[in-house]
Design a protein around this motif. Sequence first.
Motif, mmCIF file in Angstrom:
data_model
loop_
_atom_site.group_PDB
_atom_site.id
_atom_site.type_symbol
_atom_site.label_atom_id
_atom_site.label_comp_id
_atom_site.label_asym_id
_atom_site.label_seq_id
_atom_site.Cartn_x
_atom_site.Cartn_y
_atom_site.Cartn_z
ATOM 1 N N ILE A 1 35.947 32.561 43.411
ATOM 2 C CA ILE A 1 36.077 33.175 42.087
ATOM 3 C C ILE A 1 35.140 34.362 41.890
ATOM 4 C CG2 ILE A 1 35.721 32.801 39.612
ATOM 5 C CD1 ILE A 1 36.949 30.063 39.902
ATOM 6 N N SER A 2 33.856 34.195 42.251
ATOM 7 C CA SER A 2 32.953 35.304 41.974
ATOM 8 C C SER A 2 32.357 35.921 43.232
ATOM 9 C CB SER A 2 31.852 34.857 41.010
ATOM 10 O OG SER A 2 31.298 33.651 41.448
ATOM 11 N N ASN A 3 33.002 35.718 44.388
ATOM 12 C CA ASN A 3 32.406 36.241 45.609
ATOM 13 C C ASN A 3 33.392 36.986 46.515
ATOM 14 O OD1 ASN A 3 29.423 35.253 45.874
ATOM 15 N ND2 ASN A 3 30.564 33.563 44.946
ATOM 16 N N SER B 1 28.540 39.618 45.132
ATOM 17 C CA SER B 1 28.746 38.544 44.147
ATOM 18 C C SER B 1 28.855 39.168 42.774
ATOM 19 C CB SER B 1 27.562 37.575 44.141
ATOM 20 O OG SER B 1 27.521 36.847 45.332
ATOM 21 N N LEU B 2 29.825 38.689 41.996
ATOM 22 C CA LEU B 2 29.995 39.203 40.641
ATOM 23 C C LEU B 2 29.699 38.098 39.648
ATOM 24 C CD1 LEU B 2 33.460 40.959 40.883
ATOM 25 C CD2 LEU B 2 31.194 41.888 41.391
ATOM 26 N N TYR B 3 28.913 38.408 38.667
ATOM 27 C CA TYR B 3 28.681 37.431 37.607
ATOM 28 C C TYR B 3 29.136 38.010 36.296
ATOM 29 C CZ TYR B 3 25.276 35.557 40.933
ATOM 30 O OH TYR B 3 24.650 35.059 42.032
ATOM 31 N N ALA B 4 29.953 37.235 35.567
ATOM 32 C CA ALA B 4 30.210 37.606 34.177
ATOM 33 C C ALA B 4 29.004 37.115 33.397
ATOM 34 C CB ALA B 4 31.472 36.928 33.673
ATOM 35 N N ALA C 1 35.931 41.999 29.605
ATOM 36 C CA ALA C 1 35.371 41.359 30.790
ATOM 37 C C ALA C 1 36.493 40.952 31.746
ATOM 38 C CB ALA C 1 34.535 40.143 30.396
ATOM 39 N N ALA C 2 37.595 40.452 31.189
ATOM 40 C CA ALA C 2 38.728 40.067 32.041
ATOM 41 C C ALA C 2 39.267 41.290 32.769
ATOM 42 C CB ALA C 2 39.822 39.409 31.201
ATOM 43 N N GLU D 1 39.426 42.085 36.928
ATOM 44 C CA GLU D 1 40.618 42.517 37.667
ATOM 45 C C GLU D 1 40.345 43.834 38.402
ATOM 46 O OE1 GLU D 1 43.098 40.581 38.236
ATOM 47 O OE2 GLU D 1 42.272 39.073 36.883
ATOM 48 N N GLU E 1 23.192 32.843 27.055
ATOM 49 C CA GLU E 1 22.617 31.506 26.892
ATOM 50 C C GLU E 1 21.784 31.461 25.621
ATOM 51 O OE1 GLU E 1 23.565 29.156 28.780
ATOM 52 O OE2 GLU E 1 24.492 30.330 30.378
ATOM 53 N N TRP F 1 42.609 32.599 38.312
ATOM 54 C CA TRP F 1 41.222 32.214 38.567
ATOM 55 C C TRP F 1 40.351 32.323 37.328
ATOM 56 C CZ3 TRP F 1 39.470 34.369 44.018
ATOM 57 C CH2 TRP F 1 40.190 33.680 45.009
ATOM 58 N N LEU F 2 40.585 33.365 36.561
ATOM 59 C CA LEU F 2 39.707 33.622 35.425
ATOM 60 C C LEU F 2 39.914 32.617 34.280
ATOM 61 C CD1 LEU F 2 37.485 35.589 35.297
ATOM 62 C CD2 LEU F 2 38.986 37.227 34.173
ATOM 63 N N ARG G 1 41.694 30.912 21.287
ATOM 64 C CA ARG G 1 42.797 31.414 22.100
ATOM 65 C C ARG G 1 43.195 30.364 23.116
ATOM 66 N NH1 ARG G 1 40.530 37.247 23.716
ATOM 67 N NH2 ARG G 1 42.550 37.423 24.723
ATOM 68 N N ARG H 1 42.318 35.089 28.244
ATOM 69 C CA ARG H 1 42.287 35.755 29.550
ATOM 70 C C ARG H 1 41.132 35.293 30.417
ATOM 71 N NH1 ARG H 1 42.870 41.982 29.361
ATOM 72 N NH2 ARG H 1 42.871 41.599 31.606
ATOM 73 N N LYS H 2 40.104 34.714 29.811
ATOM 74 C CA LYS H 2 38.942 34.368 30.622
ATOM 75 C C LYS H 2 38.265 33.155 30.004
ATOM 76 C CE LYS H 2 34.352 36.278 31.513
ATOM 77 N NZ LYS H 2 33.639 35.450 30.528
ATOM 78 N N ASN H 3 38.063 32.133 30.786
ATOM 79 C CA ASN H 3 37.307 30.993 30.274
ATOM 80 C C ASN H 3 36.404 30.399 31.336
ATOM 81 O OD1 ASN H 3 38.953 29.565 31.957
ATOM 82 N ND2 ASN H 3 39.941 28.351 30.378
ATOM 83 N N VAL H 4 36.408 30.996 32.492
ATOM 84 C CA VAL H 4 35.655 30.392 33.577
ATOM 85 C C VAL H 4 34.225 30.910 33.535
ATOM 86 C CG1 VAL H 4 36.183 32.155 35.288
ATOM 87 C CG2 VAL H 4 35.841 29.819 36.023
ATOM 88 N N ASP I 1 35.518 39.344 25.724
ATOM 89 C CA ASP I 1 36.150 38.607 26.814
ATOM 90 C C ASP I 1 37.334 39.351 27.423
ATOM 91 O OD1 ASP I 1 34.390 36.578 26.884
ATOM 92 O OD2 ASP I 1 35.709 35.061 25.996
ATOM 93 N N ALA J 1 31.446 32.275 35.513
ATOM 94 C CA ALA J 1 31.677 32.928 36.795
ATOM 95 C C ALA J 1 31.028 32.245 37.976
ATOM 96 C CB ALA J 1 31.224 34.374 36.712
ATOM 97 N N LYS J 2 29.746 31.943 37.844
ATOM 98 C CA LYS J 2 29.139 31.447 39.077
ATOM 99 C C LYS J 2 28.998 29.939 39.018
ATOM 100 C CE LYS J 2 24.904 32.638 36.870
ATOM 101 N NZ LYS J 2 23.567 33.102 36.940
#
Lengths: 602, 400
Positions: free
Chosen positions: B260-262, B210-213, B239-240, B244, B217, B388-389, A527, A552-555, B236, A557-558
């Motif tokens: 982004i995540s805080n 704090s948010l973590y997607a 998750a997106a 939001e 791994e 941001w995402l 995508r 919609r999402k590729n980052v 994904d 997060a942390k």
Amino acid sequence: MPLSIQQRTRNFCIIAHIDHGKSTLADRILEMTHAVGEREMREQVLDQMDLERERGITIKASAIRLTYRARDGEEYLLNLIDTPGHVDFTYEVSRSLAAAEGAILVIDAVSGVEAQTVANVHLAVDQGLELVPVINKTDLPNASPERAKQELEDIIGISGEEAVLASAKLGDGVDEVLETVVQRIPPPGGDPSAPLQALIFDSHFDPHRGIVAYVRVRNGRLAPGMQIEMMAARRRFEVQEVGVFTLGLQPVEELSAGAVGYVIAGIKEIGQAPVGETITDAASPAAEPLPGYRPATPMVFCGIYPTENTDFPLLRAALEKLGLNDAALTYEPETSAALGTGFRCGFLGLLHMEIFQERLEREYDLDLVLTAPSVVYRAHTTDGEVAEVDNPAKLPGADRLEHLEEPFVRATIMTPSAYVGPCMELCQDRRGDYESMEHSHTDRVVITYTLPLAEIILDFFDQLKSRTRGYASLDYEVIGYRQSDLAKLDVLINGDPVDALSVITHRSRAQQRGKHLVKRLRATLSRQMFEIRLQAALGSRIIAAERIAPLRKNVTAKCYGGDVTRKRKLLERQKAGKKRMRQIGNVDVPQEAFLTVLKIAD
Amino acid sequence: MSRKKPSSPCSRSPTEGGALGLYVHIPFCASKCAYCDFASVPLDDAGGMSAARRYLEALFIEIDRRAVSAEFHGAPARTVYLGGGTPTILPRDWIAELLTRLRHRFPFEADAEISIEANPGTVDEETVATLLAAGINRFSLGVQSFSDDVLHTLGRVHSASEAREAISAARTARCTNLNLDLMFGIPEQSMEEWQDTLAQAADAQPEHVSLYALSVEPGTPLACGISAGDLPPPDDDLAAGMYETAHDMLTHAGFEHYEISNFAREGSQCRHNRIYWADEEYLGLGASSHSFRNGVRWNNCADAEVYTEWIGRGRLPVARAETLSASERVGEMLILGLRRAEGVTSAEIAARCGSSPEELFGEEIAQLRQEGMLLAEDGALRVPREKWLVSNEVLLRFVG
């Protein structure tokens, strides 16, 4: 009176269906004749390329000279020529056969007579060769030599009594094979004092010495210092060295009638000493060249492009080098709107193409994009001309096109009777015309169909194997061109046609093919930031479409202290990955997308 | 020491060589979570406890050696962060001992932020009170979710009710700076579940969220479960949507979405993490920790036993070090700074690196602005909130 060298010479090939143990038998023969010491012995000595050993197949023919003391007390010179077993390389077999008087025909005691067994027998019989059938792998628990003998009689027409039973793996029966070779295969004929006629049956390129031509001397003598002439090309060279094949090359004083050996004569290019050419003595030339034999005809064409356009010179250099050892390869520069500058390359078949691609990538470290393989179509235009089209993108427009012809093959499928149904279904499904069916006294059935070559080079072989649990085997020969109702199927990405993705297909299959194509293409694309529309079109008519929603999402997060380096490396890797893709419009298209057209069934 | 002093690859800014963020890694947990690929060691028996003690002793040696070295001598600590693993699995007096050691070697600034990561089930009111007394002033609770099903998928050892108990224990013990970690984009996690978790988190009124997607791994039990088909891969798009939703719910509840995540209430942004995003200097201590000082980044060996052994043999535990070139440094400042709502100013980057982003990435910046992926206002570059995402698309342009 002692026997002359000529009378003590035997020139023979080993022919077999793939996996029937040809290379293993060759190895045992080498060991038993002490051609190779224990120390040098490794699996399958004659398969020299890494790829050959890895894939377990012989690609190039190769030759070796052995000495064998037979039971009659005489010492014989045996020239053994190993040959490929895959249908793609039939031409390699045919040229090796031209150098021999006989052939060992290896048949697997478990799987029996297969399609290439038959094809190779036909080639050998055409050349007037004496056959020594060997039923191999008799050590296996499910071996059935009696059934193999029956098939030998039913399908090939050789008495089963003539077959030698052997287990090349264990070395059993190999001595008997050599005895039979000496007794049954005739010594080479020819007159050493007649004008020179030597047939080139193979060659390789040595970076220091040029072309090393493999020859079979039919008449006369060949020695260093002679001026020789290529009878077809009319080019002259001075012989620098002649020799025979041991594990390497071993120079000798001369090669005379009946000998198999090599010639080095300062020949720079493979085209100056092509396989099939006859060498004669320039000072007293022979009246006639030897009959040539089936030249290699490329059947399958595809575009090969460097992923980075700047690598084009590297690709050219690699093709030139590999072309020196591959008489069957053809290549010509071409340009694609989507892919830039590359080459249209011709191959004997898909396996040949795959092996070639692997060698380019492995030996020359090139990143490549290959377009889907195509056969050569004949386009009859409204102004009465006939154009050969090896690239779907080059098909004349519908307004100028009168009709199209495509190459057809006669395919021979051998299968246990339980799988006759699935085999016939597959052939029907691939636009096949039924020709005949023969049953043997064993369970083996021989089915013959005519089929478009284009249907075979897709995934026919894989399908055949999967529908028959691996039991069916296939051989085919091209029988000529026939008119077909064909159409060009274009693929559009965000409205732009991508020339490298066009395919020619039968009109009745276009709809289904188009659907599969865009669906598979969709699966290969990631995508992106915007919507991607994929369409298949016949002319201006869209027949299938898919869309890929925007990303919609590729980052990740942390990102804290420890992650900075990792994050940067990750981004660098992603960027490098992107670089390896092709940009079409603003869509990143990965390499494998161009081959999606290959697979037509899921 | 296995690395060289940098040969001034980029001009040294006035902020360098000053106050530090200190990170201390405690690589022990009650058990390993299904998604975890961090350097953490399950601590489930007496043998484990004695290994943990040996590790702590090694840590003390590293603290001493760093403190007396030229580049850190006398440097004050602006923030301290005890991360893991689960630092609170160590006996409380060990943590107090560690803080004393740190404070002795790196004088803490008067208003220093001193955080500890804690997992529900390892902290009760008494623990929190003891740690507060020892100097901790910020607790980060690894809540992750208020759904037991989701916690089960993640392989967490605690339950949703234990998470609620930990929050109330922290409050009763008068912790005034509390962060909750939450995870989304987990296989089989529904939007409804996520909304419920967010609502419960907002109701608990922490200072920070704090948010973590979830990222799967390779090699983790979770990744194995997915490839075996036992669990669906993360979706994904869902998750997106969750991201939001979190933005809407948390900003509505009065949080500022500052990175982004805080998310934080006014005045409660995490100062330690801000050091990372501003590309300021920090010293990491313990296995797998990362440091940045005088233009050099380095990281310690990941494995706790190897770490202990190297220290024991008198060597520094540095596994790898790199000196950033000016353009790499600019790239990193962008990668980090663009994570923040306020973005990053060119002046800030130019002062630190000697080159401005416009000089090095002028074309990329112009292109990104045209694509609407980047805004340039009041001398600052920033990514618009709604992008941001997908900000990787922006950050990609600033590497290699």
